[in-house]
Design an enzyme around this catalytic site. Structure first.
Site, PDB file in Angstrom:
ATOM      1  N   ILE A   1      41.635  44.413  47.130  1.00 56.28           N
ATOM      2  CA  ILE A   1      42.678  43.980  46.196  1.00 56.28           C
ATOM      3  C   ILE A   1      41.917  43.466  44.984  1.00 56.28           C
ATOM      4  O   ILE A   1      40.996  42.662  45.109  1.00 56.28           O
ATOM      5  CB  ILE A   1      43.602  42.903  46.804  1.00 56.28           C
ATOM      6  CG1 ILE A   1      44.676  42.475  45.797  1.00 56.28           C
ATOM      7  CG2 ILE A   1      42.844  41.705  47.337  1.00 56.28           C
ATOM      8  CD1 ILE A   1      45.750  41.551  46.379  1.00 56.28           C
ATOM      9  N   SER A   2      42.247  43.995  43.811  1.00 52.30           N
ATOM     10  CA  SER A   2      41.459  43.707  42.611  1.00 52.30           C
ATOM     11  C   SER A   2      41.508  42.227  42.246  1.00 52.30           C
ATOM     12  O   SER A   2      42.455  41.507  42.560  1.00 52.30           O
ATOM     13  CB  SER A   2      41.973  44.533  41.426  1.00 52.30           C
ATOM     14  OG  SER A   2      41.697  45.888  41.607  1.00 52.30           O
ATOM     15  N   GLN A   3      40.474  41.811  41.544  1.00 51.97           N
ATOM     16  CA  GLN A   3      40.409  40.476  40.959  1.00 51.97           C
ATOM     17  C   GLN A   3      41.617  40.277  40.044  1.00 51.97           C
ATOM     18  O   GLN A   3      41.963  41.178  39.265  1.00 51.97           O
ATOM     19  CB  GLN A   3      39.103  40.390  40.166  1.00 51.97           C
ATOM     20  CG  GLN A   3      38.841  39.097  39.462  1.00 51.97           C
ATOM     21  CD  GLN A   3      37.573  39.175  38.611  1.00 51.97           C
ATOM     22  OE1 GLN A   3      36.888  40.209  38.603  1.00 51.97           O
ATOM     23  NE2 GLN A   3      37.277  38.131  37.888  1.00 51.97           N
TER      24      GLN A   3
END
Length: 219
Positions: A66-68
């Site tokens: 899950i992206s930053q």
């Protein structure tokens, strides 16, 4: 079955995250409001509950992340989403980015090549809050010609090149945000499609994404 709760503590942590994103240069208030409205901890294993609002990427299933939050906010801001925009997203992943776009009023068409993630999102109760997200299992390089043309395209994996088929599925004036390049670091690029089919290219900051792969996994 996991019970989801969004407590005052979670909401306080989200507000701190939004303040942090603002301090890092995110100025689009609609992006910040969307991030403030979405319980990011719902998208992570319960073991990450306390860490969900740190500005970090976290692992999810099948080797993905899950992206930053800063990356999500940065791409969303570059996309300049307007209510009712038709947005093609390549790489559903956790569906957090899709939810940010949906909170901003977009009609989101999102493709995931990993069957395990696609199936997980189909069962993820929180996503039912967003009828304006449509999920597809497929190859992102092919896009969704049946639903084209799109107002915006967002790619959430490191693309080795600009996929011509996706350019072909954009309206004149449409924008694509794409992390471009192989290796550990990519440049964030924004393309704006001109009426003659060519694209204006703008180059932004460096980021690090998992690679964009063709085909489908896990049939």
């Amino acid at each position: 079955m996991r019970k989801f709760e969004d407590t005052y503590r979670h909401k306080g942590l989200r507000k701190k995250l939004v303040d942090h994103l603002r301090s890092k240069g995110i100025t689009d208030e609609r992006v910040l409001e969307a991030i403030n409205n979405i319980p990011r901890h719902y998208f992570l294993d319960s073991a990450f509950d306390e860490k969900a609002y740190e500005d970090k990427a976290f692992p999810i299933a099948v080797g993905q992340t899950i992206s930053q939050p800063y990356t999500v906010a940065y791409q969303s801001q570059l996309l300049e989403v307007k209510p009712f925009d038709k947005v093609l997203e390549i790489g559903t992943g956790s569906a957090y980015q899709a939810c940010v776009l949906a909170e901003m009023g977009a009609q989101v068409f999102t493709i995931e090549r990993q069957k395990a993630l696609f199936d997980h999102n189909k069962q993820f109760v929180h996503l039912r809050k967003y009828p304006n997200i449509k999920y597809f299992y497929g190859d992102g390089f092919e896009g969704l010609p049946t639903f084209a043309p799109f107002d915006k395209v967002i790619i959430t994996a490191a693309a080795p090149y600009i996929p011509e088929k996706l350019i072909g599925q954009m309206k004149a004036g449409a924008k694509m945000v794409i992390p471009l390049g192989e290796g550990a670091v990519q440049r964030m690029i924004r393309l704006t499609k001109r009426a003659d089919g060519s694209c204006l290219e703008e180059v932004f900051a460096n980021f690090s994404f998992v690679p964009m792969l063709g085909g489908r996994e896990g049939m």
